[in-house]
Design an enzyme around this catalytic site. Sequence first.
Site, PDB file in Angstrom:
ATOM      1  N   TYR A 142     -13.808 -41.010   3.607  1.00 29.68           N
ATOM      2  CA  TYR A 142     -13.157 -40.102   3.276  1.00 29.68           C
ATOM      3  C   TYR A 142     -12.346 -40.148   3.613  1.00 29.68           C
ATOM      4  O   TYR A 142     -10.898 -40.115   3.916  1.00 29.68           O
ATOM      5  CB  TYR A 142     -12.946 -39.483   2.245  1.00 29.68           C
ATOM      6  CG  TYR A 142     -13.772 -38.927   0.684  1.00 29.68           C
ATOM      7  CD1 TYR A 142     -14.151 -40.306  -0.122  1.00 29.68           C
ATOM      8  CD2 TYR A 142     -13.269 -38.072  -0.282  1.00 29.68           C
ATOM      9  CE1 TYR A 142     -14.116 -40.029  -1.656  1.00 29.68           C
ATOM     10  CE2 TYR A 142     -12.792 -38.341  -1.731  1.00 29.68           C
ATOM     11  CZ  TYR A 142     -13.955 -39.430  -2.275  1.00 29.68           C
ATOM     12  OH  TYR A 142     -13.752 -38.764  -3.521  1.00 29.68           O
ATOM     13  N   LYS A 189     -28.876 -43.745  -1.227  1.00 28.40           N
ATOM     14  CA  LYS A 189     -29.203 -44.870  -1.260  1.00 28.40           C
ATOM     15  C   LYS A 189     -29.019 -45.144   0.038  1.00 28.40           C
ATOM     16  O   LYS A 189     -28.668 -46.765   0.272  1.00 28.40           O
ATOM     17  CB  LYS A 189     -27.332 -45.398  -1.616  1.00 28.40           C
ATOM     18  CG  LYS A 189     -27.563 -46.756  -2.790  1.00 28.40           C
ATOM     19  CD  LYS A 189     -28.364 -46.772  -3.336  1.00 28.40           C
ATOM     20  CE  LYS A 189     -28.599 -48.494  -4.129  1.00 28.40           C
ATOM     21  NZ  LYS A 189     -29.376 -48.483  -5.393  1.00 28.40           N
ATOM     22  N   ASP A 221     -27.479 -44.256  -7.890  1.00 31.53           N
ATOM     23  CA  ASP A 221     -27.873 -44.648  -9.370  1.00 31.53           C
ATOM     24  C   ASP A 221     -28.371 -44.063 -10.908  1.00 31.53           C
ATOM     25  O   ASP A 221     -28.577 -43.451 -11.553  1.00 31.53           O
ATOM     26  CB  ASP A 221     -28.095 -46.026  -9.505  1.00 31.53           C
ATOM     27  CG  ASP A 221     -29.132 -46.431  -8.327  1.00 31.53           C
ATOM     28  OD1 ASP A 221     -29.899 -45.920  -7.888  1.00 31.53           O
ATOM     29  OD2 ASP A 221     -29.420 -47.956  -8.022  1.00 31.53           O
ATOM     30  N   ASP A 245     -18.304 -36.425  -5.393  1.00 29.71           N
ATOM     31  CA  ASP A 245     -17.223 -36.955  -5.740  1.00 29.71           C
ATOM     32  C   ASP A 245     -17.221 -37.340  -7.101  1.00 29.71           C
ATOM     33  O   ASP A 245     -16.788 -36.679  -8.219  1.00 29.71           O
ATOM     34  CB  ASP A 245     -16.027 -37.511  -5.674  1.00 29.71           C
ATOM     35  CG  ASP A 245     -14.785 -37.569  -6.465  1.00 29.71           C
ATOM     36  OD1 ASP A 245     -14.623 -37.019  -6.923  1.00 29.71           O
ATOM     37  OD2 ASP A 245     -13.407 -38.351  -5.670  1.00 29.71           O
ATOM     38  N   ASP A 249     -18.407 -34.842 -10.867  1.00 26.22           N
ATOM     39  CA  ASP A 249     -17.488 -35.405 -12.336  1.00 26.22           C
ATOM     40  C   ASP A 249     -18.607 -35.612 -13.416  1.00 26.22           C
ATOM     41  O   ASP A 249     -17.942 -35.400 -15.110  1.00 26.22           O
ATOM     42  CB  ASP A 249     -16.158 -36.567 -12.450  1.00 26.22           C
ATOM     43  CG  ASP A 249     -15.131 -36.033 -11.826  1.00 26.22           C
ATOM     44  OD1 ASP A 249     -14.967 -34.400 -11.030  1.00 26.22           O
ATOM     45  OD2 ASP A 249     -13.914 -36.473 -11.918  1.00 26.22           O
TER      46      ASP A 249
END
Length: 353
Positions: A142, A189, A221, A245, A249
Amino acid sequence: MRLKIAELPGDGIGPEVVEQAVKAVDAVCRKYGHEAEYAFGYVGACAIEKFGNAFPEETFKTCMDSQAVLFGAVGDPKYDNDPTAKVRPEQGLLAMRKQLGLYANLRPVETFKALVRKSPLKEELVDGADFLCVRELTGGMYFGEKGRLDNGDTAYDTNVYHRYEVERILRLSFDYARRRRGHLTVVDKANVLESSRLWRQVAQELAPEYPDVQTDYMYVDNAAMKLITGPKFFDVLVTENTFGDILTDEASCVSGSMGLLASASIGEHTGVFEPIHGSYPQAAGKNIANPLATILSAAMMFEYAFGLKEEGRAIRNAVKASIDAGIVTEDLADGGKAYGTSEVGDWVAANIK
């Protein structure tokens, strides 16, 4: 106690839901003998239209002069549908986080007994789920270097993390795990990304300092799958900006509605308290938006910004009572009577009093 609050409604349904949260705040203040002092500020599309800047200097000063920020949402289809736009509403949110030094986003996820049927997941999977997502806010793609090459045909976003950024968010997460059930899951990851290997390295170095916390590590994942197949596994989950993020959600599936998820962004300066659902422009002005996430964000404001846990609990109890009584907006009505945004806000405020 005098409470200095910056009120930043933002775009879309932001003004409507923030108005209901203010009703709850005022009800709590009357009940417990506090005085709320509000200072209005522009952020997002409305700020671009008025000042040409998604987070104007005047709004930044308003935030810095306050003890807490009660924030609605940013976003407008006018900018979403224009890939060439140089200034976007979302830049206001990112600038606010950066300039206020808000490096940690806290998103509690819990279920309401009366609403477990609303989750798309099986009831036995979600009933009793209660965990805290901690998302790093000021690093990663970001804020890393980004751009276009080859006449715009090649794009890049750089995922950069510094040790100090990783360490401070991990220490915060270890501390929250200590206050809860003593279990921290670090999501990364590390099998692919060098930035994730730094995260895992720092977490492994810090873990011995917190022997009372069970620490485990999970690839993003796998964590995404675990949120759906076994959300009760989690207590505190910490991860970097982009992963956080997405995962937070996804976690809304556990509670059954994004309209129930509150958040707090905390760090070096004034904390920001906001719902996670976005500006939902299709519902703006229709008095149908669910205000409960914003009202629950106000509860977090009392707890985290002012240290007033009983006042925060009073709001939570009123929200639970409204859900149990079926005083909810159309997204939660499930075929029953749907109440308007303002009606739900009025009911919650009256219950607090």
